[in-house]
Design an enzyme around this catalytic site. Structure first.
Site, PDB file in Angstrom:
ATOM      1  N   VAL A  43       0.955  -1.163  -0.031  1.00 41.68           N
ATOM      2  CA  VAL A  43      -0.114   0.118  -0.027  1.00 41.68           C
ATOM      3  C   VAL A  43       1.007   1.414   0.208  1.00 41.68           C
ATOM      4  O   VAL A  43       0.465   2.571  -0.329  1.00 41.68           O
ATOM      5  CB  VAL A  43      -0.631  -0.125   1.353  1.00 41.68           C
ATOM      6  N   LYS A  44       2.059   1.283   0.410  1.00 44.54           N
ATOM      7  CA  LYS A  44       2.798   2.386   0.395  1.00 44.54           C
ATOM      8  C   LYS A  44       3.206   2.978  -0.949  1.00 44.54           C
ATOM      9  O   LYS A  44       3.957   4.139  -0.780  1.00 44.54           O
ATOM     10  CB  LYS A  44       4.230   1.864   1.371  1.00 44.54           C
TER      11      LYS A  44
END
Length: 453
Positions: A43-44
């Site tokens: 997700v980063k």
């Protein structure tokens, strides 16, 4: 033709997948937002691009500059992708509790990796917060990202992740559950969803050793809550600016063991190979199951890929060493089976105390059986030797037979663990196991404690 100009254009629009077996206890529709489909497998990637582009826009990051960030690995990977495409150098400062796979991946994509100790205060000059700031001050033409307080982090999720979830659920989402580290995901997604429907509940998954849950419930930043933990990617010993506690309806804490066990369950029961924080989220969901009704739509976010934990949660030896494998320990042989091939270290009656001390240091042990030509005749442990030393500073040159205690009890391989445990007393710290072939092995209090589930 349908193609992307760079890998960065493939970030986002990750799938929403229904969970089945692993959430069978939950009477609601549970959907996983699987962020491993991003090119950096986490997700980063979303906030990495947003933070860099915002820094470029306002001049904090200049052409040819060096990006510096303290990371648990995933933000570093996202920044590495951006750095490669946009022509920046990257220094990642990472704590030593992070998996070797994360460090190796960062180096593989061109990042310089600086490793710092985990078990220090945030203000300690050795902490990865402090080292990141220092490197930014010392490195010409550099930009310190500071994902914890950089609000472009949560803005990325407000602009991207939140709208995706709303669209994918056709606005029917009732609960959003996610692990909380920097706070960007929960705050950005939570803000967007609550603007769409204030009744949507936002739940954060915390870990033991982190301050979030108590601070949210009491407003107290309790330093007694802070201690080292194994779970990666969630929990903090600081209060990042990206955590907007007003958007969060509640937290639940998950143990290191449960997070690790459920990480493996997701792979085995759902065929979704995701990381440590996903396991924590699923266990957290189960802890919150009374909050969900049959018509609810619960979305849980899976942060990253299981490939970054193959040497940890997906490794039986690593799990066993920490007591995370639910193995059935019923007999003496179960306790020693993983190290049964190790040689039993002994000392003879006529050897000097100094020899026993040397062996304890070399093999990092606390108890040693004493033997003579007839077999086991005594024992020494570090407590006995310490007492002897206090009484006589010259004890190191005395023979073992003058300071040894009683021999350790001997049990058979099939002796029930309950009987073995009863043999440990204030006067006795070990038990010997007869291996039937003229060889013996030792069980210590540490072994018994390690077998407790």
């Amino acid at each position: 033709m349908d193609f992307s100009n760079t890998i960065l254009e493939t970030i986002g629009n990750t799938p929403l997948v229904k969970l089945n077996k692993v959430v069978a206890e939950i009477d609601a529709l549970v959907l996983a937002k699987v962020e491993t489909f991003n090119p950096g497998n986490s997700v980063k990637d979303r906030m990495a691009v947003k933070m860099v582009e915002d820094a470029e826009a306002d001049g904090r990051l200049k052409p040819g500059g060096t990006i510096i960030e303290g990371t648990s690995g995933n933000t570093g990977m996202g920044l590495a992708l951006v750095a490669i495409i946009k022509g920046y150098k990257l220094i990642c400062v990472i704590s030593d509790k992070q998996s070797k796979e994360k460090m190796d991946i960062l180096r593989a994509v061109g990042a310089k990796v600086v490793v710092c100790p985990t078990d220090v205060e945030p203000t300690d000059p050795r902490s990865y917060y402090s080292v990141s700031k220092r490197l930014a001050e010392e490195t010409p033409n550099s930009w310190y990202v500071n994902q914890y307080d950089n609000l472009s982090n949560s803005l990325a999720h407000y602009e991207q992740t939140g709208p995706e979830i709303w669209k994918q659920t056709d606005g029917k989402i009732t609960h959003f559950v996610v692990g909380v580290g920097t706070g960007g995901t929960i705050s950005g997604v939570g803000k967007y969803l609550k603007e769409k429907n204030p009744n949507i509940k936002i739940w954060g998954i915390d870990t033991y050793g982190s301050v979030f849950k108590k601070y949210h419930e009491t407003g107290i930043f309790d330093e007694n809550e802070i201690y080292s933990y194994i779970t990666e990617g969630i929990g903090e010993d600081i209060l990042p600016k990206n955590v907007d506690f007003s958007l969060i309806d509640g937290f639940t804490k998950v143990t290191d063991k449960d997070a690790a066990v459920y990480t493996r369950k997701i792979a085995m029961e759902e065929a979704i190979f995701v990381g440590n924080s996903a396991g924590a989220c699923i266990k957290g969901l189960l802890q919150l199951k009374e909050h969900f009704k049959p018509d609810d739509v619960v979305v849980v976010l899976f942060h990253d890929s299981g490939s970054r934990y193959v040497g940890k949660m997906f490794n039986d030896d690593w799990m066993r060493e920490r007591g995370f494998l639910d193995e059935n320990i019923t007999k003496a042989e179960d306790v020693i089976k993983d190290h049964i091939d190790k040689e039993l270290i002994v000392v003879r009656t006529e050897e000097l105390v100094s020899h026993a001390i040397e062996r304890m240091r070399k093999y990092k042990i606390s108890q040693i059986p004493v033997v003579d030509i007839n077999g086991f005749v005594g024992s020494v442990d570090e407590t006995d030797l310490f007492r002897s030393y206090v009484a006589d500073k010259n004890v190191a040159e005395k023979p073992i037979k003058e300071v040894m205690g009683k021999p350790f009890p001997i049990v058979k391989l099939g002796t029930p663990i309950e009987e073995v445990s009863k043999l440990f007393t204030k006067e006795n710290d070990a038990v010997l196991v007869d291996l039937k072939n003229g060889n013996y092995h030792i069980i210590t209090k540490y072994d018994i404690i390690g077998s407790i589930k």
